[in-house]
Motif scaffolding. Sequence first.
Motif, mmCIF file in Angstrom:
data_model
loop_
_atom_site.group_PDB
_atom_site.id
_atom_site.type_symbol
_atom_site.label_atom_id
_atom_site.label_comp_id
_atom_site.label_asym_id
_atom_site.label_seq_id
_atom_site.Cartn_x
_atom_site.Cartn_y
_atom_site.Cartn_z
ATOM 1 N N ALA A 32 -38.400 -2.216 -36.841
ATOM 2 C CA ALA A 32 -38.051 -3.749 -37.092
ATOM 3 C C ALA A 32 -37.082 -4.132 -36.486
ATOM 4 N N GLN A 33 -37.032 -5.571 -36.376
ATOM 5 C CA GLN A 33 -35.975 -6.216 -35.537
ATOM 6 C C GLN A 33 -35.979 -7.557 -35.974
ATOM 7 N N LYS A 34 -34.902 -8.053 -36.746
ATOM 8 C CA LYS A 34 -34.713 -9.430 -36.985
ATOM 9 C C LYS A 34 -34.536 -10.527 -35.563
ATOM 10 N N VAL A 35 -35.437 -11.061 -35.337
ATOM 11 C CA VAL A 35 -35.485 -11.963 -33.972
ATOM 12 C C VAL A 35 -34.618 -13.308 -34.107
ATOM 13 N N LYS A 469 -47.647 -8.018 -37.783
ATOM 14 C CA LYS A 469 -46.403 -7.392 -37.160
ATOM 15 C C LYS A 469 -45.231 -8.650 -37.241
ATOM 16 N N THR A 470 -45.349 -9.462 -37.700
ATOM 17 C CA THR A 470 -44.185 -10.688 -38.052
ATOM 18 C C THR A 470 -44.305 -11.005 -39.509
ATOM 19 N N ILE A 471 -43.126 -10.894 -40.090
ATOM 20 C CA ILE A 471 -42.664 -11.138 -41.469
ATOM 21 C C ILE A 471 -41.700 -12.269 -41.566
ATOM 22 N N VAL A 472 -41.794 -13.240 -42.594
ATOM 23 C CA VAL A 472 -40.611 -14.308 -42.780
ATOM 24 C C VAL A 472 -40.234 -14.086 -44.067
ATOM 25 N N GLY A 473 -38.845 -14.192 -44.112
ATOM 26 C CA GLY A 473 -38.305 -14.028 -45.507
ATOM 27 C C GLY A 473 -37.173 -14.756 -45.850
ATOM 28 N N VAL A 474 -36.569 -14.783 -47.171
ATOM 29 C CA VAL A 474 -35.239 -15.786 -47.337
ATOM 30 C C VAL A 474 -34.424 -14.621 -47.992
ATOM 31 N N LEU A 486 -33.374 -18.261 -43.772
ATOM 32 C CA LEU A 486 -34.678 -18.137 -43.498
ATOM 33 C C LEU A 486 -34.967 -17.409 -42.201
ATOM 34 N N GLU A 487 -35.649 -15.905 -42.492
ATOM 35 C CA GLU A 487 -35.357 -15.159 -41.349
ATOM 36 C C GLU A 487 -36.835 -14.519 -40.785
ATOM 37 N N LYS A 488 -36.981 -14.541 -39.566
ATOM 38 C CA LYS A 488 -38.209 -13.922 -38.957
ATOM 39 C C LYS A 488 -37.903 -12.417 -38.535
ATOM 40 N N ILE A 489 -38.786 -11.538 -38.905
ATOM 41 C CA ILE A 489 -38.655 -10.187 -38.372
ATOM 42 C C ILE A 489 -39.857 -9.614 -37.688
ATOM 43 N N VAL A 490 -39.653 -8.921 -36.699
ATOM 44 C CA VAL A 490 -40.916 -8.507 -36.025
ATOM 45 C C VAL A 490 -40.888 -6.935 -35.956
ATOM 46 N N VAL A 491 -42.035 -6.457 -36.391
ATOM 47 C CA VAL A 491 -42.038 -4.956 -36.528
ATOM 48 C C VAL A 491 -43.007 -4.322 -35.261
ATOM 49 N N LYS A 492 -42.463 -3.331 -34.634
ATOM 50 C CA LYS A 492 -43.099 -3.188 -33.246
ATOM 51 C C LYS A 492 -43.892 -1.717 -33.434
#
Length: 492
Positions: A32-35, A469-474, A486-492
């Motif tokens: 995972a990586q916060k993009v 593969k894309t999650i958003v959260g706070v 507000l964050e966007k995380i991509v799971v590879k």
Amino acid sequence: MLHLHPNFMVRRALLIGLTSLASAGLAVPALAQKVKSTPFSYLPEQGPDRYDMRVPHKTLSLADGSGFVILAHQSAGGYAVERYDADLKKQWSTTIPIAPGETLEAFGRGTQQALVVLHHKDDSGQNLTAVPVNLQSGQKGAAKVVISAAARDRRPGVSISPDGNRLLAFRYLTREQQVQRIAATLFDQNLAQLEEKAYDFRDLGEFFSPAVHVANDGTQYVTLISEGMKKLTVRRYPAGAGTEIKVLGVPVGGVFGGKPVTVRDARFTVLNDGSLYAAALCADYATGEYYSLKVVKFDFSGTGDMKFSPEFRFTPAYLTEVSKATGKETKRLDDVYLGELLLTPEKQLVVIAEKHFEEDGSESPVHARELHMFGYNEFGAPTWHSIVAKDQVAPAVDSYTGIGFRAAVFGGTVQLLTLENIDKKSDLYLRRVNAQNGIISPPERLKLNVANDQQLAYVKDFTTWITEKTIVGVSRPSKKSAALQLEKIVVK
């Protein structure tokens, strides 16, 4: 001779390891990586809404994966509906004022509009008002009262279909606290009235927990627990006039081994394909000791039948499994509640229950502990069960919005997301569950480094999947920061 770079060898070893996990039937750990992140304004809910979770999902992804809409409580005087694209760029923001005596009732979105439903009550009466917001422009449409009731009546409600294109508003007609009838009105996503119906229950006698659900095609289901908390009943009201009402009921309680067993907790879920599932946790009426989990599929197609899965007993052997998974001796189950009923495209059902409770006092911390997971195949037979150990604590300001879990289904995999402190790292953690065999991957950090203190750190209401593969959260990334992001995380 061919010389390979050391980094290539490392990557090759990692690939071989991941391939081995996959071939063994284990879910491959996520990378995972916060993009991206952007500042986010949010004011915690106050009063009983902190606990009853009337609107637990405040971020809704768009059907085409192009982004999402958020319902944010930004001030004591109102909310804002905001649309973001997949890169967290805000497209528009529309304010929804909250007048004195008003509270939030529901939030949904169809293909064209988002809908915010507000409950208003004063001495003259109460009503539910729907406010539409155009998904393309953000323009707010005219508010519409969808149901009214007397001030002394039970609070009216709404149900929004899984695809967001139908809204059903209803009110209860009671006699001495017992519901006698329900009057309902069906609307399309533009709030045009489609039909009115009345559900009559005077022939049922005493029953509990009536709830109303609407499917994508406008079919309405009323779910009940009747016969002294021992029977699950569903009444189906097809959309349109003059159609036959179908009733299906199944006893899940009774007297077993001399013990009176009743429903302790139940959950009914109408899924996107129109199917309706129910799960019930049953307990000894006298002692409160959990007895079993029972699962039913109410199939109204064709002859109208029920598929009743074999019960899962909470035996001493199961308590031993819980003790082994959590590292704490468990002599009986307490404070376990049904959380999700999830269905894969292959019709495998996963039922998730969670242990959660609050300490004494309104300003005391709240806790969420282990997950109890149960898998069923497409024929309704139980195939696996598992306990996911966790130990979450949130301050009163978070209540249950800061702990618990989020879940989503992609193919034959269930993704679980939790906020935990593992190996002294406070973060969001992702687990993948194989719905066919119950194999669960190790928790994988999303690398947000969520603050671990007694201040607001994570708001579960805003967590959702844009794609697999894309999650958003706070969350709040560190103790030094006072601001949520507000964050966007991509799971590879």
